[in-house]
Design a protein around this motif. Structure first.
Motif, PDB file in Angstrom:
ATOM      1  N   PHE A   1       0.873  -1.104  -0.167  1.00 28.44           N
ATOM      2  CA  PHE A   1      -0.088   0.031   0.006  1.00 28.44           C
ATOM      3  C   PHE A   1       0.858   1.094   0.003  1.00 28.44           C
ATOM      4  N   GLU A   2       0.751   1.959  -1.017  1.00 26.45           N
ATOM      5  CA  GLU A   2       1.560   3.184  -1.114  1.00 26.45           C
ATOM      6  C   GLU A   2       0.956   4.410  -0.299  1.00 26.45           C
ATOM      7  N   GLU A   3      -0.162   4.364   0.082  1.00 23.64           N
ATOM      8  CA  GLU A   3      -0.828   5.521   0.777  1.00 23.64           C
ATOM      9  C   GLU A   3      -0.496   5.692   2.416  1.00 23.64           C
ATOM     10  N   ASP A   4      -0.127   6.675   2.834  1.00 24.12           N
ATOM     11  CA  ASP A   4      -0.008   7.162   4.096  1.00 24.12           C
ATOM     12  C   ASP A   4      -1.423   7.033   4.933  1.00 24.12           C
ATOM     13  N   ILE A   5      -1.306   6.447   5.888  1.00 26.08           N
ATOM     14  CA  ILE A   5      -2.724   6.566   6.686  1.00 26.08           C
ATOM     15  C   ILE A   5      -2.623   7.715   7.555  1.00 26.08           C
ATOM     16  N   PRO A   6      -3.697   8.501   7.471  1.00 26.55           N
ATOM     17  CA  PRO A   6      -3.840   9.877   8.259  1.00 26.55           C
ATOM     18  C   PRO A   6      -4.096   9.522   9.664  1.00 26.55           C
ATOM     19  N   THR A   7      -3.497  10.442  10.420  1.00 23.90           N
ATOM     20  CA  THR A   7      -3.798  10.382  11.870  1.00 23.90           C
ATOM     21  C   THR A   7      -4.367  11.870  12.292  1.00 23.90           C
ATOM     22  N   ILE A   8      -5.852  11.559  12.873  1.00 23.10           N
ATOM     23  CA  ILE A   8      -6.184  12.740  13.598  1.00 23.10           C
ATOM     24  C   ILE A   8      -6.137  12.968  15.058  1.00 23.10           C
ATOM     25  N   GLU A   9      -5.456  14.039  15.554  1.00 20.43           N
ATOM     26  CA  GLU A   9      -4.820  14.114  16.859  1.00 20.43           C
ATOM     27  C   GLU A   9      -6.259  14.986  17.601  1.00 20.43           C
ATOM     28  N   GLU A  10      -6.018  14.825  18.969  1.00 25.02           N
ATOM     29  CA  GLU A  10      -6.600  15.449  19.995  1.00 25.02           C
ATOM     30  C   GLU A  10      -8.102  15.517  19.770  1.00 25.02           C
TER      31      GLU A  10
ATOM     32  N   HIS B   1     -16.976  -4.995   9.084  1.00 23.05           N
ATOM     33  CA  HIS B   1     -17.199  -3.882   7.952  1.00 23.05           C
ATOM     34  C   HIS B   1     -17.377  -2.621   8.268  1.00 23.05           C
ATOM     35  N   ASN B   2     -17.490  -2.350   9.290  1.00 21.43           N
ATOM     36  CA  ASN B   2     -17.803  -1.021   9.860  1.00 21.43           C
ATOM     37  C   ASN B   2     -16.705  -0.419  10.679  1.00 21.43           C
ATOM     38  N   ILE B   3     -15.451  -0.996  10.883  1.00 23.31           N
ATOM     39  CA  ILE B   3     -14.250  -0.496  11.227  1.00 23.31           C
ATOM     40  C   ILE B   3     -13.624   0.663  10.275  1.00 23.31           C
ATOM     41  N   ALA B   4     -13.237   1.768  10.575  1.00 19.25           N
ATOM     42  CA  ALA B   4     -12.883   2.620   9.787  1.00 19.25           C
ATOM     43  C   ALA B   4     -11.511   3.015  10.129  1.00 19.25           C
ATOM     44  N   GLY B   5     -10.798   2.614  11.123  1.00 18.65           N
ATOM     45  CA  GLY B   5      -9.394   2.815  11.564  1.00 18.65           C
ATOM     46  C   GLY B   5      -9.115   2.349  13.037  1.00 18.65           C
ATOM     47  N   TRP B   6      -8.208   2.938  13.694  1.00 19.46           N
ATOM     48  CA  TRP B   6      -7.921   2.435  15.042  1.00 19.46           C
ATOM     49  C   TRP B   6      -7.485   3.656  16.061  1.00 19.46           C
ATOM     50  N   VAL B   7      -7.646   3.661  17.183  1.00 14.67           N
ATOM     51  CA  VAL B   7      -7.224   4.332  18.152  1.00 14.67           C
ATOM     52  C   VAL B   7      -5.631   4.073  18.337  1.00 14.67           C
ATOM     53  N   VAL B   8      -4.780   5.297  18.387  1.00 14.39           N
ATOM     54  CA  VAL B   8      -3.431   4.917  18.710  1.00 14.39           C
ATOM     55  C   VAL B   8      -2.712   5.505  19.608  1.00 14.39           C
ATOM     56  N   ASN B   9      -3.702   6.465  20.396  1.00  9.68           N
ATOM     57  CA  ASN B   9      -3.206   6.939  21.575  1.00  9.68           C
ATOM     58  C   ASN B   9      -4.335   7.310  22.216  1.00  9.68           C
ATOM     59  N   VAL B  10      -4.555   7.358  23.818  1.00  4.16           N
ATOM     60  CA  VAL B  10      -5.293   7.876  24.674  1.00  4.16           C
ATOM     61  C   VAL B  10      -4.680   8.723  26.010  1.00  4.16           C
ATOM     62  N   TYR B  11      -5.222   9.748  26.033  1.00  2.74           N
ATOM     63  CA  TYR B  11      -4.874  10.659  27.217  1.00  2.74           C
ATOM     64  C   TYR B  11      -5.782  11.431  27.527  1.00  2.74           C
TER      65      TYR B  11
ATOM     66  N   GLU C   1      -5.961   6.629  13.812  1.00  2.00           N
ATOM     67  CA  GLU C   1      -5.582   6.512  12.375  1.00  2.00           C
ATOM     68  C   GLU C   1      -6.951   6.103  11.805  1.00  2.00           C
ATOM     69  N   VAL C   2      -7.195   6.979  10.433  1.00  2.00           N
ATOM     70  CA  VAL C   2      -8.146   6.564   9.548  1.00  2.00           C
ATOM     71  C   VAL C   2      -7.673   5.816   8.605  1.00  2.00           C
ATOM     72  N   THR C   3      -8.087   4.409   8.599  1.00  2.00           N
ATOM     73  CA  THR C   3      -7.770   3.475   7.472  1.00  2.00           C
ATOM     74  C   THR C   3      -8.507   3.668   6.173  1.00  2.00           C
ATOM     75  N   GLU C   4      -9.922   4.084   6.213  1.00  2.00           N
ATOM     76  CA  GLU C   4     -10.721   4.212   4.923  1.00  2.00           C
ATOM     77  C   GLU C   4     -10.916   5.447   4.358  1.00  2.00           C
ATOM     78  N   PRO C   5     -10.582   5.393   3.026  1.00  2.00           N
ATOM     79  CA  PRO C   5     -10.265   6.761   2.487  1.00  2.00           C
ATOM     80  C   PRO C   5     -11.704   7.346   2.463  1.00  2.00           C
ATOM     81  N   ASP C   6     -12.833   6.444   2.206  1.00  2.00           N
ATOM     82  CA  ASP C   6     -14.200   7.233   2.115  1.00  2.00           C
ATOM     83  C   ASP C   6     -14.639   8.066   3.451  1.00  2.00           C
ATOM     84  N   VAL C   7     -14.121   7.179   4.543  1.00  2.00           N
ATOM     85  CA  VAL C   7     -14.540   8.034   5.862  1.00  2.00           C
ATOM     86  C   VAL C   7     -13.500   9.099   6.068  1.00  2.00           C
ATOM     87  N   MET C   8     -12.329   9.074   5.591  1.00  2.00           N
ATOM     88  CA  MET C   8     -11.393  10.360   5.780  1.00  2.00           C
ATOM     89  C   MET C   8     -12.095  11.566   5.048  1.00  2.00           C
ATOM     90  N   ASP C   9     -12.735  11.074   3.935  1.00  2.00           N
ATOM     91  CA  ASP C   9     -13.399  12.208   3.005  1.00  2.00           C
ATOM     92  C   ASP C   9     -14.457  12.605   3.818  1.00  2.00           C
TER      93      ASP C   9
END
Length: 150
Positions: free
Chosen positions: A10-19, A65-75, A86-94
Motif C-alpha cells: 500500500f502506497e498511501e499514508d494512513i492519516p492520523t487525526i490528533e486530539e 465491515h464498519n471499522i474505519a481505523g484505530w485508536v493509536v493514543n489515549v490521554y 488512524e483513519v484507514t478508510e479513504p471514504d471515511v476520511m473524506d
C-alpha cells in the motif's frame, strides 16, 4: 516484482487525526465517571496495546465491515479523555474532511478482565464510534479543521 493479494504494497499514508475529545467526567447513563477513571482508561490503553486495540467504527456496530481505523493514543487533558485516530478508510476520511462525520461516542468496558491472563483492569476504552447523535452532547469530537493531520 508483481505483488498480488494478499501481498499488496500500500502506497498511501494512513492519516492520523490528533486530539479528538471523546469522553469527559460526569454521570452518564447512571454511571459516575471521575477524573481517576479517565486516567485508568489512559493507563490501561497503554497496558493492553496489542491485546485490546480499540477500533474507530461507523455507528455502534459489531461488524468488522464498519471499522474505519484505530485508536493509536489515549490521554487525559483537563476533565476530558482524548484520543488520536488512524483513519484507514479513504471514504471515511473524506467524510471527516467535509464535516459529515464529526460526532463520536466512546464505548467503555467498566469492569474489564483479560480472559487469557485473568488480570483485572477495570475501566478500559473499548472503541470509538462515529455517530449522528451522541450521548454526550458537549464534547468536541472530530474537529478536522482545528486538528492536525500527519
Amino acid at each position: 516484482m508483481d505483488l498480488t493479494f494478499p501481498y499488496q504494497k500500500f502506497e498511501e499514508d494512513i492519516p492520523t487525526i490528533e486530539e479528538v475529545e471523546v469522553f469527559q467526567v460526569g454521570t452518564w447513563r447512571g454511571t459516575e465517571y471521575k477524573l481517576e477513571d479517565l486516567k485508568v482508561m489512559e493507563s490501561n490503553f497503554k497496558a493492553l496495546q496489542g491485546v485490546l486495540d480499540p477500533p474507530l467504527k461507523v455507528d455502534h456496530s459489531e461488524s468488522a465491515h464498519n471499522i474505519a481505523g484505530w485508536v493509536v493514543n489515549v490521554y487525559v487533558k483537563g476533565k476530558s479523555l482524548f484520543v488520536d485516530l488512524e483513519v484507514t478508510e479513504p471514504d471515511v476520511m473524506d467524510k471527516i474532511k467535509r464535516g459529515t462525520f464529526k460526532k463520536v461516542s466512546a464505548e467503555i468496558y467498566t469492569s474489564y478482565t483479560d480472559e487469557s491472563t485473568l488480570t483485572y483492569y477495570g475501566m478500559v476504552l473499548r472503541a470509538i464510534s462515529i455517530v449522528s447523535i451522541p450521548q454526550l452532547k458537549n464534547i468536541k469530537g472530530i474537529d478536522f479543521k482545528g486538528g492536525r493531520q500527519s
